[in-house]
Design a protein around this motif. Structure first.
Motif, mmCIF file in Angstrom:
data_model
loop_
_atom_site.group_PDB
_atom_site.id
_atom_site.type_symbol
_atom_site.label_atom_id
_atom_site.label_comp_id
_atom_site.label_asym_id
_atom_site.label_seq_id
_atom_site.Cartn_x
_atom_site.Cartn_y
_atom_site.Cartn_z
ATOM 1 N N ALA A 199 0.827 -1.203 0.000
ATOM 2 C CA ALA A 199 0.000 0.000 0.000
ATOM 3 C C ALA A 199 0.863 1.255 0.000
ATOM 4 C CB ALA A 199 -0.923 0.010 1.218
ATOM 5 N N ALA A 200 0.311 2.335 -0.546
ATOM 6 C CA ALA A 200 0.983 3.636 -0.531
ATOM 7 C C ALA A 200 0.505 4.480 0.644
ATOM 8 C CB ALA A 200 0.714 4.376 -1.836
ATOM 9 N N PHE A 221 -7.339 -4.274 1.962
ATOM 10 C CA PHE A 221 -6.503 -3.657 0.927
ATOM 11 C C PHE A 221 -7.407 -3.238 -0.220
ATOM 12 C CE2 PHE A 221 -3.406 -3.698 -2.578
ATOM 13 C CZ PHE A 221 -2.376 -2.960 -2.002
ATOM 14 N N ILE A 222 -7.465 -1.912 -0.493
ATOM 15 C CA ILE A 222 -8.372 -1.405 -1.517
ATOM 16 C C ILE A 222 -7.622 -0.448 -2.449
ATOM 17 C CG2 ILE A 222 -10.424 -1.615 -0.075
ATOM 18 C CD1 ILE A 222 -10.251 1.326 0.568
ATOM 19 N N THR A 260 -6.432 -0.222 4.944
ATOM 20 C CA THR A 260 -7.315 0.312 5.981
ATOM 21 C C THR A 260 -7.915 -0.854 6.749
ATOM 22 O OG1 THR A 260 -9.149 1.854 6.398
ATOM 23 C CG2 THR A 260 -9.311 0.482 4.421
ATOM 24 N N SER A 261 -8.988 -0.628 7.479
ATOM 25 C CA SER A 261 -9.670 -1.707 8.201
ATOM 26 C C SER A 261 -10.881 -2.169 7.415
ATOM 27 C CB SER A 261 -10.116 -1.213 9.579
ATOM 28 O OG SER A 261 -11.111 -0.209 9.449
ATOM 29 N N ASP A 262 -11.309 -3.402 7.670
ATOM 30 C CA ASP A 262 -12.518 -3.878 7.005
ATOM 31 C C ASP A 262 -13.733 -3.070 7.437
ATOM 32 O OD1 ASP A 262 -12.365 -4.902 9.563
ATOM 33 O OD2 ASP A 262 -13.123 -6.894 9.053
ATOM 34 N N PHE A 263 -13.689 -2.495 8.643
ATOM 35 C CA PHE A 263 -14.789 -1.634 9.098
ATOM 36 C C PHE A 263 -14.945 -0.423 8.181
ATOM 37 C CE2 PHE A 263 -15.880 2.190 11.640
ATOM 38 C CZ PHE A 263 -17.185 1.869 11.958
ATOM 39 N N LEU A 264 -13.847 0.269 7.884
ATOM 40 C CA LEU A 264 -13.924 1.438 7.010
ATOM 41 C C LEU A 264 -14.184 1.026 5.563
ATOM 42 C CD1 LEU A 264 -11.113 3.837 8.315
ATOM 43 C CD2 LEU A 264 -13.571 4.044 8.631
ATOM 44 N N ALA A 265 -13.533 -0.022 5.118
ATOM 45 C CA ALA A 265 -13.666 -0.423 3.715
ATOM 46 C C ALA A 265 -15.091 -0.803 3.345
ATOM 47 C CB ALA A 265 -12.726 -1.580 3.412
#
Length: 541
Positions: free
Chosen positions: A379-380, A415-416, A476-481
């Motif tokens: 990730a960046a 990861f998005i 990020t977290s799966d919660f935010l994603a």
């Protein structure tokens, strides 16, 4: 002699009538709690206060919880809230409203995210079944596939008959924000109906069934700063959800509200309705006394008590408060198991405390996102949310329990890929809102007002500006994603159940690297990662 007889007769008449009038009045005490978040250790002392009050008012105490009872501590999370339910049964709760964090455990067992074939509400349903024949779980405005919940021991409301024959209806409901304040994977297929319409409908139903008093246990709340005068709302944020609800309710439909969710205090009367909210983590309880006239069938007097903080060696109703031994005994195994795990060292040494902040950039937020980026180098940029950071990391050798308190959620890496324009839009929305701050690593955010709008620019740590059409790899977290906290919903390139829990990955990294942590390496007030010209929420007018 005649005058003496007349005086005696008059006295007897006054005594008889006053006694009769007194007999028509009955006082009930409503005790409200919310947002325990698994703090089992507070419950024996709460039981002591309840014993004192029940001795003073036998059979006329109603005890309700407005949700978020389980998740948040090792002693509760290790058994998915089972120990909380055992203690609540001994405390004599009449009802528990389902809050947003009741969904956090997901399926029964170690997995917080469900695979194909798992019941994403399995752990919550198990707790409801555990409480069956003791007290109900209430969820009037929650729906599954467009229909009211049909789970065992989960109901929209309940009707409690007190020893004096008074019938008390209790409605349970949760905040309209529930879908974005729990893990979306565990809430899939569910929806939240509006509070107002649901409560009006359920209150009418309870009145028809004979309820003389109606209480709402709402996992929705507000906040006030001053409790000297229950009628003075000047210190309250009246834009909050529970105040908006109370202002709309018709007169005499709801007699009291026990609120929660925002971890603040209320002890006020709004539109004729007493509302109590008593912070979080079991530090206090709320109380409303209602005088009910059985002849006129009306509430004649209301007394609203400020949140009462639990403290040892306290007196209540002029009686000493003693912790309940049977609750101490029932929670002891859970506390002991948690303590064993809590004391494990994870290999990091902190020179000074790393403090959290819900609203502003913080040392803890910067540390967590920096470690996320280090652990997921593809990730960046790394992003996490302020509401996911629940406690400061203390100075000294870091124990697992302190790390758990800081990161109590079972959030996994997600990861998005996201376009630069969308990333900027997300930060613009976050900076202009009252919600938890987004912490970031790998990039810097700069903002300024122009033409009445907040303009956000972003640069990678290398100094290169992120273009609007650029594809940015984000960890990020799966919660935010999955849309938590209003974040843009995105598909993760890896199934959530296959990714590690962020807290556990950080603990493993500390164990392997034995870091000495200094705030100056992660946080600089003079060079913030998120640069804003004014406090949040930013307004450009």
């Amino acid at each position: 002699m005649a005058q003496i007889i007349m005086r005696v007769f008059s006295f007897l008449l006054v005594f008889i009538f006053s006694s009769f009038a007194h007999a028509e009045e009955t006082i009930i005490s409503i005790i409200g709690t919310a947002d325990l978040h698994g703090r089992l250790a507070t419950l024996p002392l709460l039981g002591g206060y309840l014993d004192v009050l029940r001795a003073a008012r036998p059979g006329r105490v109603v005890l309700v919880d407005a949700g978020d009872a389980f998740q948040g501590t090792l002693e509760s999370d290790m058994n998915e809230g089972e120990a909380v339910i055992r203690a609540y049964a001994l405390l004599g709760y009449n009802a528990l409203a389902i809050g947003n964090h009741e969904f956090d455990y997901g399926p029964v067992g170690a997995k917080s995210a469900s695979d194909v074939g798992d019941d994403p509400r399995g752990a919550l349903k198990a707790r409801a079944v555990q409480a069956q024949n003791v007290f109900p779980f209430l969820a009037a405005n929650l729906q599954e596939n467009g229909k009211p919940l049909s789970w065992r021991n989960v109901h929209p409301s309940t009707l409690v008959k007190l020893q004096n024959g008074l019938r008390v209806g209790i409605i349970g409901a949760t905040t309209i924000k529930t879908p974005e304040t729990t893990l979306a994977a565990n809430f899939g297929g569910m929806s939240v109906a509006p509070l107002f319409e649901t409560i009006v409908s359920e209150a009418n139903k309870l009145r028809h069934e004979g309820a003389q008093i109606v209480i709402v246990a709402a996992h929705a709340g507000g906040r006030c700063q001053n409790f000297d005068n229950a009628g003075d709302l000047s210190s309250c944020d009246q834009s909050e959800e529970i105040f908006q609800l109370a202002q709309k309710l018709p007169a005499h439909m709801v007699d009291a509200i026990v609120a929660g969710h925002v971890h603040a205090g209320i002890a006020h009367e709004v539109n004729g309705i007493p509302i109590i909210e008593s912070y979080f983590q079991g530090i206090a309880f709320g109380r409303i006394d209602l005088s009910y006239n059985t002849k006129s069938k009306q509430i004649t007097h209301k007394t609203i008590f400020p949140p009462h903080r639990l403290q040892t060696h306290d007196t209540y109703e002029v009686k000493p408060v003693l912790p309940k031994k049977n609750i101490e005994e029932t929670i002891a195994p859970a506390l002991a198991a948690a303590e064993t795990k809590r004391e494990n060292l994870v290999g990091a040494d902190l020179e000074t405390p790393f403090e959290k902040s819900y609203s502003d950039e913080s040392p803890l937020g910067n540390l967590v996102t920096s470690l996320m980026l280090k652990l997921q180098p593809k990730a960046a940029v790394a992003i996490t949310n302020g509401g996911g950071l629940r406690a400061d990391l203390p100075a000294g050798l870091l124990h697992y329990g302190a790390l758990y308190n800081a990161l109590p959620f079972e959030n996994r890496f997600a990861f998005i890929h996201m376009k630069g324009a969308m990333l900027k839009k997300i930060f613009s929305k976050n900076l202009t809102s009252k919600g938890g701050i987004l912490s970031i690593a790998g990039a810097h955010v700069e903002s300024q007002c122009s033409g009445g709008q907040l303009i956000v620019q972003m640069k990678l740590d290398s100094g290169r500006a992120i273009a609007d059409d650029e594809d940015v790899a984000v960890i990020t977290s799966d919660f935010l994603a999955t849309g938590g906290d209003g974040f843009s919903r995105s598909e993760s390139t890896e199934p959530a159940s296959k990714m590690p829990v962020i807290r556990e990955a950080i603990a493993d990294y500390f164990r392997k690297n034995h870091l000495h942590l200094q705030i100056k390496d992660w946080f600089n007030k003079e060079q913030p990662r998120v640069s804003i010209k004014m406090p949040r929420p930013v307004t450009c007018s």
